[in-house]
Design a protein around this motif. Sequence first.
Motif, short mmCIF file in Angstrom:
data_model
loop_
_atom_site.label_atom_id
_atom_site.label_comp_id
_atom_site.label_asym_id
_atom_site.label_seq_id
_atom_site.Cartn_x
_atom_site.Cartn_y
_atom_site.Cartn_z
N ILE A 1 18.34 2.14 -2.99
CA ILE A 1 17.02 1.52 -3.10
C ILE A 1 15.92 2.56 -3.22
N SER A 2 16.17 3.80 -2.78
CA SER A 2 15.13 4.83 -2.77
C SER A 2 14.48 5.07 -4.13
N PRO A 3 15.25 5.14 -5.24
CA PRO A 3 14.59 5.35 -6.54
C PRO A 3 13.60 4.23 -6.90
N LEU A 4 13.93 3.00 -6.53
CA LEU A 4 13.02 1.88 -6.81
C LEU A 4 11.75 2.00 -5.98
N ILE A 5 11.89 2.40 -4.73
CA ILE A 5 10.73 2.59 -3.86
C ILE A 5 9.83 3.69 -4.41
N ARG A 6 10.45 4.81 -4.85
CA ARG A 6 9.66 5.91 -5.44
C ARG A 6 8.91 5.43 -6.68
N LYS A 7 9.57 4.62 -7.53
CA LYS A 7 8.91 4.10 -8.74
C LYS A 7 7.71 3.23 -8.36
N MET A 8 7.89 2.37 -7.38
CA MET A 8 6.78 1.50 -6.94
C MET A 8 5.62 2.35 -6.41
N HIS A 9 5.95 3.41 -5.68
CA HIS A 9 4.93 4.30 -5.12
C HIS A 9 4.16 4.98 -6.24
N GLU A 10 4.87 5.45 -7.26
CA GLU A 10 4.23 6.08 -8.41
C GLU A 10 3.34 5.09 -9.17
N GLU A 11 3.77 3.86 -9.29
CA GLU A 11 2.96 2.84 -9.97
C GLU A 11 1.66 2.57 -9.22
N GLU B 1 0.86 -1.17 0.00
CA GLU B 1 0.00 0.00 0.00
C GLU B 1 0.91 1.23 0.00
N PRO B 2 0.38 2.39 -0.38
CA PRO B 2 1.22 3.59 -0.39
C PRO B 2 1.93 3.85 0.94
N LEU B 3 1.24 3.59 2.06
CA LEU B 3 1.86 3.82 3.36
C LEU B 3 3.05 2.89 3.59
N ASP B 4 2.96 1.64 3.13
CA ASP B 4 4.09 0.71 3.24
C ASP B 4 5.32 1.30 2.55
N LEU B 5 5.11 1.80 1.36
CA LEU B 5 6.22 2.33 0.57
C LEU B 5 6.74 3.65 1.14
N ALA B 6 5.84 4.45 1.71
CA ALA B 6 6.28 5.70 2.34
C ALA B 6 7.16 5.40 3.55
N VAL B 7 6.77 4.42 4.34
CA VAL B 7 7.58 4.01 5.49
C VAL B 7 8.92 3.45 5.01
N LEU B 8 8.89 2.61 4.00
CA LEU B 8 10.11 2.01 3.46
C LEU B 8 11.06 3.09 2.94
N ARG B 9 10.50 4.08 2.26
CA ARG B 9 11.34 5.17 1.73
C ARG B 9 12.01 5.93 2.86
N LEU B 10 11.27 6.24 3.92
CA LEU B 10 11.86 6.95 5.06
C LEU B 10 12.95 6.12 5.73
N ILE B 11 12.72 4.83 5.87
CA ILE B 11 13.72 3.95 6.46
C ILE B 11 14.98 3.94 5.61
N ALA B 12 14.81 3.87 4.29
CA ALA B 12 15.96 3.83 3.37
C ALA B 12 16.75 5.13 3.40
N GLU B 13 16.04 6.24 3.47
CA GLU B 13 16.69 7.54 3.39
C GLU B 13 17.21 8.05 4.74
N GLU B 14 16.51 7.69 5.82
CA GLU B 14 16.91 8.16 7.15
C GLU B 14 16.69 7.05 8.18
N PRO B 15 17.53 6.02 8.14
CA PRO B 15 17.30 4.86 9.02
C PRO B 15 17.40 5.16 10.51
#
Length: 160
Positions: free
Chosen positions: A147-157, A6-20
């Motif tokens: 990994i952040s660019p891949l997470i952003r792509k998944m979020h956009e999809e 879900e979008p929230l899963d990917l938003a959380v994942l992006r934050l973890i990747a960018e600012e663990p």
Amino acid sequence: MAPVFEPLDLAVLRLIAEEPRAGVREYARRLGVARATVQSRVDKLQRLGVLISWRPQFDPAAMGYSGLAYVRLQLAQGKLERTLDGLSRIPEVIEANAVAGDADLLCRVVARDNAGLEEVLQQIIAVDGVERTSTEVVLSRRLMPRISPLIRKMHEELRR
């Protein structure tokens, strides 16, 4: 079957990747959701095997190991596990992946310098099961693991 995000899963994942180091409470504040909600998403990502570690990343070059190479190994049949056991005893072999193609394993290897790289290669060649090697010396790293660019792509999809 691929997990459903879900979008929230990917938003959380992006934050973890960018600012663990920010932590669950800070992620919740930034996303405008409850801390327990973020924690449940983190737990889900761990359970699915998406989030596999909270270990820090290190730069071997900053630790004095500026030499980096990828070594392709061709192995004797039936000796994969024995070979991996031998490779795991060489500290400079920092990664080994089974691959398809001309090689059986692709290893990422570090060394202090070219002379050190030669020593490490001699250790690898001496491992039981290694029949042949091919080495690609890295001149410079132009794109670090990310990994952040891949997470952003998944979020956009998901938004489409």
